[in-house]
Design an enzyme around this catalytic site. Structure first.
Site, mmCIF file in Angstrom:
data_model
loop_
_atom_site.group_PDB
_atom_site.id
_atom_site.type_symbol
_atom_site.label_atom_id
_atom_site.label_comp_id
_atom_site.label_asym_id
_atom_site.label_seq_id
_atom_site.Cartn_x
_atom_site.Cartn_y
_atom_site.Cartn_z
ATOM 1 N N SER A 181 4.057 -7.347 1.586
ATOM 2 C CA SER A 181 4.948 -7.995 2.546
ATOM 3 C C SER A 181 5.119 -9.488 2.319
ATOM 4 O O SER A 181 6.160 -10.045 2.628
ATOM 5 C CB SER A 181 4.451 -7.753 3.967
ATOM 6 N N HIS A 209 8.132 -2.190 3.652
ATOM 7 C CA HIS A 209 9.178 -3.008 3.018
ATOM 8 C C HIS A 209 9.920 -2.275 1.907
ATOM 9 O O HIS A 209 10.793 -2.850 1.268
ATOM 10 C CB HIS A 209 8.569 -4.305 2.475
ATOM 11 N N LYS A 240 12.077 -2.803 9.726
ATOM 12 C CA LYS A 240 12.472 -3.656 8.603
ATOM 13 C C LYS A 240 13.884 -3.251 8.178
ATOM 14 O O LYS A 240 14.819 -3.556 8.899
ATOM 15 C CB LYS A 240 11.441 -3.539 7.484
#
Ligand SMILES: *Cc1c(COP(=O)(O)O)cnc(C)c1O
Length: 374
Positions: A181, A209, A240
């Site tokens: 991240s 992610h 995300k």
């Protein structure tokens, strides 16, 4: 004992002098590549909204429709009477998207990690983490009561060594992020899978992610690496690239059934608002569609234009105060990219964490490049 306020005041003073004090900056517009901060429009290079879905009309329509139909609050946890239909619809979609048997949704990615890890291991077990694993993974590992071992970032030799020394533990669980991240680099998944098999351990991956961003069908890095079937536990977030909020785990029907029974952050927490589930379902629909592919391609065109390796591009400054100053300089020039400091990243590794969106334009990237040190 000195009064509480004096003690805290002193601690805060210490944070200030070491460049680690944090404060909130108010944003006066919806999320997007341009946001309004401090009364003016800024270029935003700091959100995780990689596919520009947080303010997407299709997601907003789905959420609005669900608010009208289902109201705003779920009213209880899922196991009591909060299991409204939009949950099951979302979990069915997530399992199909990730090509797994079943899925379970949590209130956040944080809650998903903590609840899942603490359910899977406990005293007498060992959980083995990459040094750069997310705080929610660390917290889950600590809360589980299992022995925690940490290998240096992506160091397979050390992981192998730790596994060699772990025969006496009942259960062995390796946990890694797939795209890290704060550094944006990729875990060596195929090699970790080989070690997991060699030592007969379990493997959990956090695709926070990578979901929506990596893999031919945007399922994540495990798809990209061709190892999806070797993964025991796959975690993702709705927060995300999917532009919503919430966390989820996908895997075998047995795993998900077990988590429904044993994950405390699932059992003892009110279900997400039904409208959020409806929006997340719309997000999954969009990500798997041609439009999702198109956005992913635009995102990667921006990644290449910046010379980055993923939509997360760390600009390492080192010194905490210098990182804040660089961020401030960008801010003055209309670019919003906050400094990331200890304890989010190690001391002396302060950085600007630049993130890209499918919605950034060529000239936005140019403007950013102009501000960054060469
Ligand atoms: C953001 C993040 C989480 C937490 O997800 P939230 O939905 O924001 O709570 C978990 N793991 C990783 C790797 C993350 O980056």
């Amino acid at each position: 004992m000195p009064p509480l306020r004096d003690t805290l005041q002193r601690d805060l003073e210490q944070l200030r002098t070491s460049g680690l004090y944090r404060s909130l900056r108010r944003v006066d517009s919806p999320q997007g590549p341009r946001i309004k901060v401090g009364g003016r429009e800024m270029l935003n290079f700091s959100s995780n909204d990689y596919l520009d879905l947080a303010n997407d009309p299709a997601l907003k329509r789905a959420a609005n429709k669900a608010v009208e139909h289902w109201g705003v609050g779920a009213g209880a946890s899922r196991l009591v009477c909060g299991n409204l239909a939009p949950y099951e619809e979302l979990e069915t979609k997530l399992a199909a998207f990730k090509k797994k048997e079943s899925a379970i949704v949590f209130g956040s990615g944080y809650a998903a990690n903590v609840g899942t890890i603490a359910a899977l291991v406990g005293e007498g077990d060992v959980v083995i983490l990459d040094k750069l694993d997310h705080a929610s993974i660390i917290d889950g590992a600590r809360q589980s009561g299992a022995t925690v071992r940490v290998y240096p970032h992506k160091n397979l030799k050390k992981l192998d060594e730790i596994l060699c020394q772990s025969d006496s533990f009942r259960r062995k669980l390796i946990i890694t992020e797939t795209i890290f991240s704060m550094d944006g680099d990729a875990a060596p998944l195929a090699e970790i899978v080989a070690l997991k098999e060699k030592h007969d351990a379990w493997l959990m991956i956090d695709e926070a992610h990578a979901t929506g961003v990596f893999g031919p069908n945007r399922r994540g890095l495990a798809e990209d690496a061709g190892v999806e079937e070797k993964i025991d536990v796959t975690l993702g977030t709705l927060s995300k690239a999917l532009g919503c909020v919430g966390g989820f785990v996908v895997g075998s029907r047995t795993l998900i059934d077990f988590l429904r029974n044993r994950a405390r952050s699932f059992i003892y927490s009110t279900a997400l608002p039904p409208a959020m589930c409806a929006a997340a379902s719309a997000a999954v629909d969009l990500v798997v569609s041609d439009e999702g592919e198109h956005r992913r391609d635009r995102l990667w065109a921006n990644v290449r234009a910046l010379g980055a390796q993923s939509p997360i591009h760390p600009v390492i400054v080192g010194d905490e105060t210098a990182a804040v100053e660089l961020s401030q300089k960008c801010y003055e020039h209309g670019i919003f990219v906050p400094a990331i400091r200890y304890p989010t990243v190690p001391k002396g590794k302060a950085r600007l964490r630049v993130t890209l969106s499918a919605a950034h334009r060529q000239e936005d990237i140019e403007q950013l490049r102009h501000e960054l040190p060469r």
